[in-house]
Design a protein around this motif. Sequence first.
Motif, PDB file in Angstrom:
ATOM      1  N   ARG A 112       0.828  -1.211   0.000  1.00 18.95           N
ATOM      2  CA  ARG A 112       0.000   0.000   0.000  1.00 18.95           C
ATOM      3  C   ARG A 112       0.860   1.258   0.000  1.00 18.95           C
ATOM      4  O   ARG A 112       0.569   2.230  -0.712  1.00 18.95           O
ATOM      5  N   ALA A 113       1.935   1.252   0.786  1.00 13.77           N
ATOM      6  CA  ALA A 113       2.822   2.413   0.813  1.00 13.77           C
ATOM      7  C   ALA A 113       3.470   2.621  -0.550  1.00 13.77           C
ATOM      8  O   ALA A 113       3.555   3.756  -1.047  1.00 13.77           O
ATOM      9  N   LEU A 114       3.928   1.559  -1.169  1.00 14.18           N
ATOM     10  CA  LEU A 114       4.574   1.659  -2.475  1.00 14.18           C
ATOM     11  C   LEU A 114       3.581   2.097  -3.551  1.00 14.18           C
ATOM     12  O   LEU A 114       3.928   2.888  -4.441  1.00 14.18           O
ATOM     13  N   ALA A 115       2.358   1.598  -3.468  1.00 10.58           N
ATOM     14  CA  ALA A 115       1.339   2.001  -4.449  1.00 10.58           C
ATOM     15  C   ALA A 115       1.007   3.477  -4.300  1.00 10.58           C
ATOM     16  O   ALA A 115       0.835   4.194  -5.297  1.00 10.58           O
ATOM     17  N   THR A 116       0.930   3.952  -3.053  1.00 12.28           N
ATOM     18  CA  THR A 116       0.671   5.376  -2.816  1.00 12.28           C
ATOM     19  C   THR A 116       1.766   6.239  -3.431  1.00 12.28           C
ATOM     20  O   THR A 116       1.504   7.337  -3.933  1.00 12.28           O
TER      21      THR A 116
ATOM     22  N   ARG B 130       5.025   1.055  -8.973  1.00 11.24           N
ATOM     23  CA  ARG B 130       4.148  -0.002  -9.474  1.00 11.24           C
ATOM     24  C   ARG B 130       4.744  -1.400  -9.326  1.00 11.24           C
ATOM     25  O   ARG B 130       4.095  -2.305  -8.781  1.00 11.24           O
ATOM     26  N   ILE B 131       5.934  -1.611  -9.816  1.00  6.89           N
ATOM     27  CA  ILE B 131       6.501  -2.970  -9.811  1.00  6.89           C
ATOM     28  C   ILE B 131       6.813  -3.441  -8.392  1.00  6.89           C
ATOM     29  O   ILE B 131       6.415  -4.555  -8.004  1.00  6.89           O
ATOM     30  N   PRO B 132       7.496  -2.639  -7.547  1.00  6.43           N
ATOM     31  CA  PRO B 132       7.714  -3.087  -6.161  1.00  6.43           C
ATOM     32  C   PRO B 132       6.405  -3.331  -5.412  1.00  6.43           C
ATOM     33  O   PRO B 132       6.306  -4.273  -4.611  1.00  6.43           O
TER      34      PRO B 132
ATOM     35  N   ALA C 205      -7.827  -4.187  -3.006  1.00  2.90           N
ATOM     36  CA  ALA C 205      -8.652  -3.258  -3.780  1.00  2.90           C
ATOM     37  C   ALA C 205      -8.078  -1.847  -3.702  1.00  2.90           C
ATOM     38  O   ALA C 205      -8.014  -1.129  -4.719  1.00  2.90           O
ATOM     39  N   LEU C 206      -7.627  -1.445  -2.509  1.00  2.00           N
ATOM     40  CA  LEU C 206      -7.062  -0.107  -2.343  1.00  2.00           C
ATOM     41  C   LEU C 206      -5.724   0.028  -3.078  1.00  2.00           C
ATOM     42  O   LEU C 206      -5.435   1.058  -3.703  1.00  2.00           O
ATOM     43  N   ILE C 207      -4.910  -1.020  -2.994  1.00  2.00           N
ATOM     44  CA  ILE C 207      -3.609  -0.989  -3.675  1.00  2.00           C
ATOM     45  C   ILE C 207      -3.796  -0.861  -5.187  1.00  2.00           C
ATOM     46  O   ILE C 207      -3.177  -0.006  -5.844  1.00  2.00           O
ATOM     47  N   LEU C 208      -4.655  -1.698  -5.759  1.00  2.00           N
ATOM     48  CA  LEU C 208      -4.866  -1.691  -7.210  1.00  2.00           C
ATOM     49  C   LEU C 208      -5.578  -0.423  -7.657  1.00  2.00           C
ATOM     50  O   LEU C 208      -5.345   0.077  -8.761  1.00  2.00           O
ATOM     51  N   ARG C 209      -6.434   0.127  -6.799  1.00  2.00           N
ATOM     52  CA  ARG C 209      -7.054   1.417  -7.114  1.00  2.00           C
ATOM     53  C   ARG C 209      -5.987   2.492  -7.247  1.00  2.00           C
ATOM     54  O   ARG C 209      -5.989   3.291  -8.187  1.00  2.00           O
ATOM     55  N   ASP C 210      -5.053   2.517  -6.269  1.00  2.00           N
ATOM     56  CA  ASP C 210      -4.001   3.534  -6.309  1.00  2.00           C
ATOM     57  C   ASP C 210      -3.062   3.337  -7.492  1.00  2.00           C
ATOM     58  O   ASP C 210      -2.426   4.303  -7.946  1.00  2.00           O
ATOM     59  N   LEU C 211      -2.961   2.100  -7.982  1.00  2.00           N
ATOM     60  CA  LEU C 211      -2.135   1.824  -9.161  1.00  2.00           C
ATOM     61  C   LEU C 211      -2.920   2.007 -10.459  1.00  2.00           C
ATOM     62  O   LEU C 211      -2.409   1.734 -11.537  1.00  2.00           O
ATOM     63  N   ASP C 212      -4.177   2.462 -10.320  1.00  2.00           N
ATOM     64  CA  ASP C 212      -5.052   2.725 -11.463  1.00  2.00           C
ATOM     65  C   ASP C 212      -5.389   1.460 -12.256  1.00  2.00           C
ATOM     66  O   ASP C 212      -5.682   1.517 -13.444  1.00  2.00           O
ATOM     67  N   GLN C 213      -5.356   0.319 -11.562  1.00  2.00           N
ATOM     68  CA  GLN C 213      -5.782  -0.951 -12.182  1.00  2.00           C
ATOM     69  C   GLN C 213      -7.217  -1.210 -11.720  1.00  2.00           C
ATOM     70  O   GLN C 213      -7.483  -2.067 -10.884  1.00  2.00           O
TER      71      GLN C 213
END
Length: 410
Positions: free
Chosen positions: A243-247, A251-253, A289-297
């Motif tokens: 989640r921190a990395l997505a924020t 993307r890859i990490p 869901a929150l992680i992928l949302r922040d990654l725009d997936q």
Amino acid sequence: MAGLLGDDRLLRACTDRDMGAVFRMLNSRGVSTRRIAAAADITQGRLYDYMNGKSRVEKLSLFEQIADAFRIPGHLLGLARRSWEPAPATAEHQRADSPPPDGDDLVAMEHFRTADRQTGGGRLYGAVVRHLSDRVAPRLVDTDSGPQVFAVAAALTEMAGWMAHDSGHDDRAARHFARALPLARVSGNLPLAANVAASSSHLALQAGDAARAAAWARTGLDLATQGPRVPALTARLHTMQARALATAAQRIPAAHALDAAQRDLEEAADTDHPWLSPFDTAALASESALILRDLDQLDDALTYAEQAVALRESGRERSLALSRITLADIHVRRCDVDAAVSVGHDLLSTSPTLGSIRVVQQLDELRRLLEPHRAYGPVREYLVRFDDARRARMLLLADIIPPTPGGTPL
């Protein structure tokens, strides 16, 4: 009441904080409704609503009134020891072969945890702090106490931190987490220390500090590798890292960390570590869901958000509300406003007395997302319903909502 305390039905009702069921059992034992209402200091009309399941007891003060009126031990309702309960035996008066206090501590912890899921941290924070002060703190300075009492103190202090966060007091939550970590270290329970680090990571994320959140996740993973392996714990830590990395748009990490979380959770045993915050498939789905949302997936995020809602549809009022908010948020971002409004209507069924400022804040954020679509009739109609429900909610939560600097609630 003494004869009922051994009845499994009463114990289940207390665990569920279903006072209506407790009142029905008292009535079936010959206690008149007038006497019950008078003892609980409620009207008979309100009593009938509770007994018929039309409403539930929500206020902490009323749970305390009922416990005192009918001599229900505090721990059965997730409360601190009542003034009329006998004090726990001191070490010098305990028999040498008496069992350690772990069982009572675990029961109290589970009661608090169960009640928190349903009623929100705002309703229970004071009870947990009093339990720490009255029942746990004196044992920390008892030379006959072992390291386990420090684990008890750490776990309950971390829980108090979560309840403070749920009550909208993040500074107070940070102080609780800061106190919990050294207590966990002193106990020698490294998984518990890692669990506190995961909570600190989550709090940093809520404050928008991705770098600090990632640092806490790394600290937790380092601690976790030094102690017994608990896959559900490392799954949670990898999730916080993702989640921190997505924020931070890494993307890859972030994807690698999320994969690690999924692998770890697949290894998790059915039994939980007794002092750790539970982390299960539903929790991972919600965070994914929150992680992928922040990654725009957004398509993948939608799948996980729907899974989280499906897995939370019974037993966890706050978690279900938060999962639905995420789902509605993703629908808005995907420009599916009708679907967002549909989920929004489901959200209006959330108990208006749920003592969670986090839910109130995220509901307000959802409203801000929908506001630009107000020209669309279904959105406009929903926002009217939302505002009406919010006003009613604020009145019911006035006793726990912290004032804003301007002096008005939230």
